[in-house]
Write an enzyme that holds these catalytic residues in place. Sequence first.
Site, short mmCIF file in Angstrom:
data_model
loop_
_atom_site.label_atom_id
_atom_site.label_comp_id
_atom_site.label_asym_id
_atom_site.label_seq_id
_atom_site.Cartn_x
_atom_site.Cartn_y
_atom_site.Cartn_z
N ASP A 26 0.81 -1.21 0.00
CA ASP A 26 0.00 0.00 0.00
C ASP A 26 0.84 1.27 0.00
O ASP A 26 2.06 1.23 0.21
CB ASP A 26 -0.96 0.00 1.21
CG ASP A 26 -0.31 -0.54 2.49
OD1 ASP A 26 0.93 -0.58 2.56
OD2 ASP A 26 -1.06 -0.93 3.41
N ASN A 66 -7.59 -2.93 14.27
CA ASN A 66 -8.99 -3.21 13.94
C ASN A 66 -9.13 -4.41 13.00
O ASN A 66 -10.18 -4.63 12.40
CB ASN A 66 -9.65 -1.97 13.31
CG ASN A 66 -8.95 -1.55 12.02
OD1 ASN A 66 -8.04 -2.22 11.54
ND2 ASN A 66 -9.38 -0.43 11.45
N HIS A 114 -7.39 -4.89 10.17
CA HIS A 114 -7.12 -4.65 8.74
C HIS A 114 -5.85 -5.36 8.29
O HIS A 114 -4.93 -5.59 9.07
CB HIS A 114 -7.11 -3.15 8.39
CG HIS A 114 -5.92 -2.38 8.87
ND1 HIS A 114 -6.01 -1.08 9.33
CD2 HIS A 114 -4.60 -2.68 8.94
CE1 HIS A 114 -4.80 -0.63 9.64
NE2 HIS A 114 -3.93 -1.59 9.43
N GLU A 160 -9.83 -1.88 5.37
CA GLU A 160 -10.46 -1.63 6.65
C GLU A 160 -11.71 -2.49 6.82
O GLU A 160 -12.24 -3.03 5.85
CB GLU A 160 -10.84 -0.13 6.74
CG GLU A 160 -9.65 0.82 6.60
CD GLU A 160 -8.77 0.87 7.86
OE1 GLU A 160 -8.68 -0.13 8.60
OE2 GLU A 160 -8.17 1.94 8.10
#
Length: 289
Positions: free
Chosen positions: A95, A164, A166, A171
């Site tokens: 990313d 979280n 990811h 996400e």
Amino acid sequence: MGGRRIWGVPVIAKPRGGLKLQRKPCLSMEVIIRDNQDAGCVLGAKIIARVVREKPDAVLGLATGRTPLRLYQELIRMHRAEGLDFSRVTTFNLDEYVGLPADHVQSYRYFMNENLFKHINIDLARTHVPDGTAHDLHAECRRYEDRIAGVGGIDLQLLGLGRNGHIGFNEPTGSLRSRTWLKILSEQTLKDNSAVFGSLEGMPKHALTMGIGTILDAKRILLLAFGPAKVRAVEHMVEGPLAAICPGSALQMHPRATVILDENSAAGLHYAEHYRWIDSHKLAWQRYD
Ligand code: F6R
């Protein structure tokens, strides 16, 4: 299938001298718990080094963030001390932030150059990070997918895990079949990563990321997660239901996913003893250290 077998595992003859046991895919998530992050990263580096030694022109998927830093240091050490050769290796990073040029100190391209590439003998032309400054971001995503396909896919994808759940910048609730795409970062992710930017306001709120489908296409996956902040995400990823609310849980569908944890991140696992049992009863050829 005929031929000689040892414990059900086919044995193939090497052209010269000795016999080699064929390595089989794990076919279930392989969970390895080490005492601490340091030991976990050294083990992760051994797994990557083995891939590179067995296939000198391997295609590696790489990650940024705090988690793999020690692993990269170990790869650098292996390059210097043991001659680990990256000259034919190709890499694709997961990313990149939208709007950050390659020379921005918080860009992921800059991170990779500083923390790995400039310390090993990799050809920079073979290293790929999505271009977050591209005029047409959607075209850049398609181009990234084409480039991965063009080299025959990723042999091993290294991943960290967000608090979280990811993976990459996928996400919670993002499609489990997504391809490289433009994502809006969650508030949690912005908070977690804001320290290096000085403030949340000064941070990019968008990123280009390989999709979960892109990640799952890798022939092999190696995810690292350490520390108490990851305990819930690890529990959901390994033992929770397969659900877009925890993108990491998609790895449950991968035939060859290895997850390396430390005691802290593994603290919420209900079957921790089972994973330890499996790990301590592996055959010699199933072990990495
Ligand atoms: C990084 C990436 C992210 C991180 C994750 C964990 O390229 O894609 O998914 O792996 O946010 O970050 P750290 O390692 O900083 O805890």
